[in-house]
Every structure is written in C-alpha cells, then in structure tokens.
Design an enzyme around this catalytic site. Sequence first.
Site, mmCIF file in Angstrom:
data_model
loop_
_atom_site.group_PDB
_atom_site.id
_atom_site.type_symbol
_atom_site.label_atom_id
_atom_site.label_comp_id
_atom_site.label_asym_id
_atom_site.label_seq_id
_atom_site.Cartn_x
_atom_site.Cartn_y
_atom_site.Cartn_z
ATOM 1 N N ASN A 1 59.431 78.404 7.984
ATOM 2 C CA ASN A 1 58.825 79.300 8.968
ATOM 3 C C ASN A 1 58.161 78.532 10.118
ATOM 4 O OD1 ASN A 1 58.121 81.763 10.006
ATOM 5 N ND2 ASN A 1 56.566 82.254 8.464
ATOM 6 N N HIS B 1 52.058 93.413 -1.448
ATOM 7 C CA HIS B 1 50.944 93.060 -0.570
ATOM 8 C C HIS B 1 50.256 94.308 -0.037
ATOM 9 C CE1 HIS B 1 52.232 88.805 0.849
ATOM 10 N NE2 HIS B 1 52.562 88.993 -0.405
ATOM 11 N N TYR C 1 44.563 86.753 9.147
ATOM 12 C CA TYR C 1 45.903 86.390 8.696
ATOM 13 C C TYR C 1 46.231 87.104 7.379
ATOM 14 C CZ TYR C 1 49.717 83.218 7.461
ATOM 15 O OH TYR C 1 50.923 82.687 7.142
ATOM 16 N N HIS D 1 44.430 81.487 1.393
ATOM 17 C CA HIS D 1 45.112 80.778 2.490
ATOM 18 C C HIS D 1 44.498 79.412 2.805
ATOM 19 C CE1 HIS D 1 47.959 83.922 3.274
ATOM 20 N NE2 HIS D 1 47.017 84.826 3.441
ATOM 21 N N GLU E 1 44.560 82.699 -5.133
ATOM 22 C CA GLU E 1 45.597 81.770 -4.647
ATOM 23 C C GLU E 1 45.068 80.887 -3.512
ATOM 24 O OE1 GLU E 1 48.902 83.939 -3.005
ATOM 25 O OE2 GLU E 1 49.626 82.175 -1.928
ATOM 26 N N GLU F 1 52.387 77.038 -2.487
ATOM 27 C CA GLU F 1 53.444 77.529 -1.587
ATOM 28 C C GLU F 1 53.790 76.512 -0.499
ATOM 29 O OE1 GLU F 1 51.491 81.133 -0.115
ATOM 30 O OE2 GLU F 1 51.364 80.205 1.852
ATOM 31 N N HIS G 1 56.739 81.808 -4.644
ATOM 32 C CA HIS G 1 56.365 82.301 -3.318
ATOM 33 C C HIS G 1 57.506 83.154 -2.736
ATOM 34 C CE1 HIS G 1 55.367 81.037 1.066
ATOM 35 N NE2 HIS G 1 54.524 81.974 0.689
ATOM 36 N N ASP H 1 59.498 85.323 4.767
ATOM 37 C CA ASP H 1 60.111 84.141 5.400
ATOM 38 C C ASP H 1 60.954 83.335 4.413
ATOM 39 O OD1 ASP H 1 56.976 83.855 5.235
ATOM 40 O OD2 ASP H 1 57.728 81.829 4.842
HETATM 41 O O1 KDG Z 1 55.143 81.184 6.295
HETATM 42 C C1 KDG Z 1 53.867 81.378 5.775
HETATM 43 C C2 KDG Z 1 53.899 82.517 4.800
HETATM 44 O O2 KDG Z 1 54.941 82.327 3.911
HETATM 45 C C3 KDG Z 1 52.629 82.642 4.025
HETATM 46 O O3 KDG Z 1 51.571 82.895 4.877
HETATM 47 C C4 KDG Z 1 52.686 83.765 3.045
HETATM 48 O O4 KDG Z 1 50.648 83.001 2.052
HETATM 49 C C5 KDG Z 1 51.679 83.628 1.963
HETATM 50 C C6 KDG Z 1 52.011 84.284 0.705
HETATM 51 O O5 KDG Z 1 51.285 84.063 -0.250
HETATM 52 O O6 KDG Z 1 52.993 84.986 0.685
HETATM 53 MG MG MG Z 2 49.940 82.506 0.034
#
Ligand code: KDG
Ligand code: MG
Length: 414
Positions: free
Chosen positions: A38, A123, A160, A224, A248, A274, A324, A328
């Site tokens: 990505n 999600h 995000y 994140h 996570e 991830e 994951h 993407d």
């Molecule tokens: O490309 C970045 C995403 O794959 C990511 O932000 C997604 O954190 C993510 C998740 O847990 O799916």
């Molecule tokens: Mg993640």
Amino acid sequence: MTTIKSAEVIVTSPGRNFVTLQITTEDGTIGLGDATLNGRELAVAVYLADHVIPLLKGRDAMNVEDTWQYLYRGAYWRRGPVTMAAIAAVDMALWDIKAKVAELPLYQLLGGQSRTGALAYGHASGRDVEELKDSIRAHLELGYKAIRVQTGIPGLDSVYGVAASAGGDGDRYDYEPARRGAGARALPVEETWDTRAYLRHVPTVFEEVRHEFGVELPLLHDGHHRMTPREAAQLGRSLEPYDLFWLEDCTPAEDQAALRYVREHTTTPLAIGEVFNSVHDYQTLITERLVDYVRSAVTHTGGITHLKKLADFASIYGIRTGFHGPTDVSPVGQAAHLHLDLALHNFGIQEFMRHSDDTLEVFRTSYRFEDGLLHPGERIGLGVELDREAVRRFSYDPAYLPVNRLADGTMHDW
Ligand code: KDG
Ligand code: MG
C-alpha cells in the site's frame, strides 16, 4: 509440462491500487500472486519486472520451496517489504499452480480442513459512540461474530481507521487509508494526533460498548503503533475490565523488546506484525511469549511458504494467528490467508473487510462469508481468477498512507 513459460506484472486500481503477478507454465496453467504494498505499489512492480521475472523462465513451477530460497538467498539483500512482497507473489502463484495441477483447493495441500470455516472479525467505527454503536449493529446484522472497535477522539478532526471521519482533505474518511492530500500533487494527508486524549477516551468507549452489547461479543482494538511502552501498558490495563480479544499494534513494531514492558504490566491479549516481513521479526516476541497473536499478511511476509513457517514456529509457543486482511491485501492474498486459516491448527481469527464491487469484478473469487465464518471455497488452486477486461478499466492512481503530527508539528510514530 510445469516449466514456467512467462510471468507478467499487472497493476490495476479498482478503487485502490493492486499489484498482481501472473505466472503461466508451458502447459498453460496460470497462477496468481498478490504483490500489493500500500502506497509503494510501483516499487514492487518494478522489482518483479526487472529483477525477478527474468529469473523465473525455465524453472519448474512445482519446486516452490527451492524457488523461494533461490529468490530470498539469491538477492543477498535479505528481507524488507519490497523484496518480501515480490517473493510472496511468486510463492502464491506457484502454490496456485501446484494446487491446480493436483486439481485440489489449496488448503488440501496445506494439511486439509482443521475447521469448517475461519472466524472473521469486521471493522466497526464511528466518529462518536452513537455512530460506533450503529456500525457495530450493522456488522452484527451482516453476521460478524467478532468486531474491531475504532473511535473518533474528541478534539481530533480525523482518526486513522475511523470510517466517516473527515480526512485531512475534508472528504469522508471511509476505510481506505491510502489517499491523496489536497492539490494536484499526490502528497500524503497529514493528520494531528494526541495520545493523552486517546488514552482518556478509549476506555470510556469500551465501557459503553460492553454495556450495550454484553460481555460475550469478542471485541478487538488497533493502536496503530502509536504508543510508547508505558502508554501501551496504561491502555492495556485500563481495557482489562472489557476483556478484549486483542489489543493490536500498541507500540512501534520494530522494537520487539518494548513488548516486554507492556506484557509485564497488563493481561490484555496482544497482537502485532502487520508491518513485519519475516519470521525473524518475531524471534524475541515468540520465544519470550510476548504476544498472543501473529498478524502478518501473506503478501508482506514472503507468501504461503514463509507464513506457514511463522505459524508453525508460533504454534510451538501456544501463539495463534490473526492474519492481516484489510482491503489493501488483494482478493488473491486474502484467498491465500483463507486456505491457511482452514488448515492451520493454531489459527486464531481472520481480519475481513469486504472488497469493493469494482475490485470483485477484477478479481473473481470463490471464497464466501457465512454466519461469521470465512471459507475459501472448493475451486481448485487459490480460487481466484483475474478478469483481464475489467483490469484494463482501472488504471494506476497514486495514493499514500497518511502521516501523523503532534500539535507542535513533530512527526509522530505509528
Ligand atoms: O495499508 C495499511 C493498512 O493495511 C492498515 O492500516 C490496516 O491496520 C490495519 C489493519 O489492522 O487492518
Ligand atoms: Mg492494524
């Protein structure tokens, strides 16, 4: 004849960018592999076209392990997301071919079914708690049996991973994190972050969610990579009453030792990985049992061959998988996950976000989501076909993942 005759890189953008490798053998068997990284897609496309494809012609497609080692060791420059995504694509395509030659769905070659389907998590997110609860209800109606919960933070314009919050360009921030900033150039969107506000707010949200949806529903949360070990320990502790399935990416993933501190201070289950691309990235985490779930994607961790090694290594320490699976990872990569999920003894959970209709026109999949479980389907191979006519309709469109700054302008981790 299973000799590799040709290989081709296909870049397409049905709503977001995907890089796919197609390998064809002398007898016309086709294998597909996902190479999507990505925001850095073309780096892998060029690596494949200039450095990997020229090495493939004439090799026996059946020798999956040997080809993996040849590409990994032969590069001399080990690991890294670009190299490992390229190797992953070749590996997936060769497994696809092998299963097609065997006339079996791939999971049969990986050990057969250990379960009837893979528990998936979806999600849910909202700018505020009411919107979040609506999103959780919508996911429950779709059949999800486990739900990731992300929330807007008072005082922050966009967060995000929270669909529908306004992004840096003012557009709705539906869950596709790679976007363009305002203006003609495709610069990353810049967002403002405040960890103290986040740490204050998140436990109050889980309190409300547990109150409304009860104690049984498995709930997950993604940090994140935004916290220091001390902040992550604080969040883990404050979420203990809400019995999370996992927390996570609480700290920046490259610092494996950071998880020691977090682990010592909280019993909230931890998941990470991830952004990892090798089993070696997990060495400390696994041998010291610092995490409960390994989060790699098949696309970014060297393909099925390497991900299976990671899962087997984790299994010795009682650690489970939670691959994951955001949008993407292309339907090709996601299909590879599902075959592994069905076969692996130490499967934990599978992330699942439905791809857009345009994406599913380009990639015709056989996998299904029913009653909270994913199944790869019974088509031979990976079970994904590429519609070449649809591919041509969606040309490459540059986009980047956003960056975070603190109120004083400093760049922030994630
Ligand atoms: O490309 C970045 C995403 O794959 C990511 O932000 C997604 O954190 C993510 C998740 O847990 O799916
Ligand atoms: Mg993640």
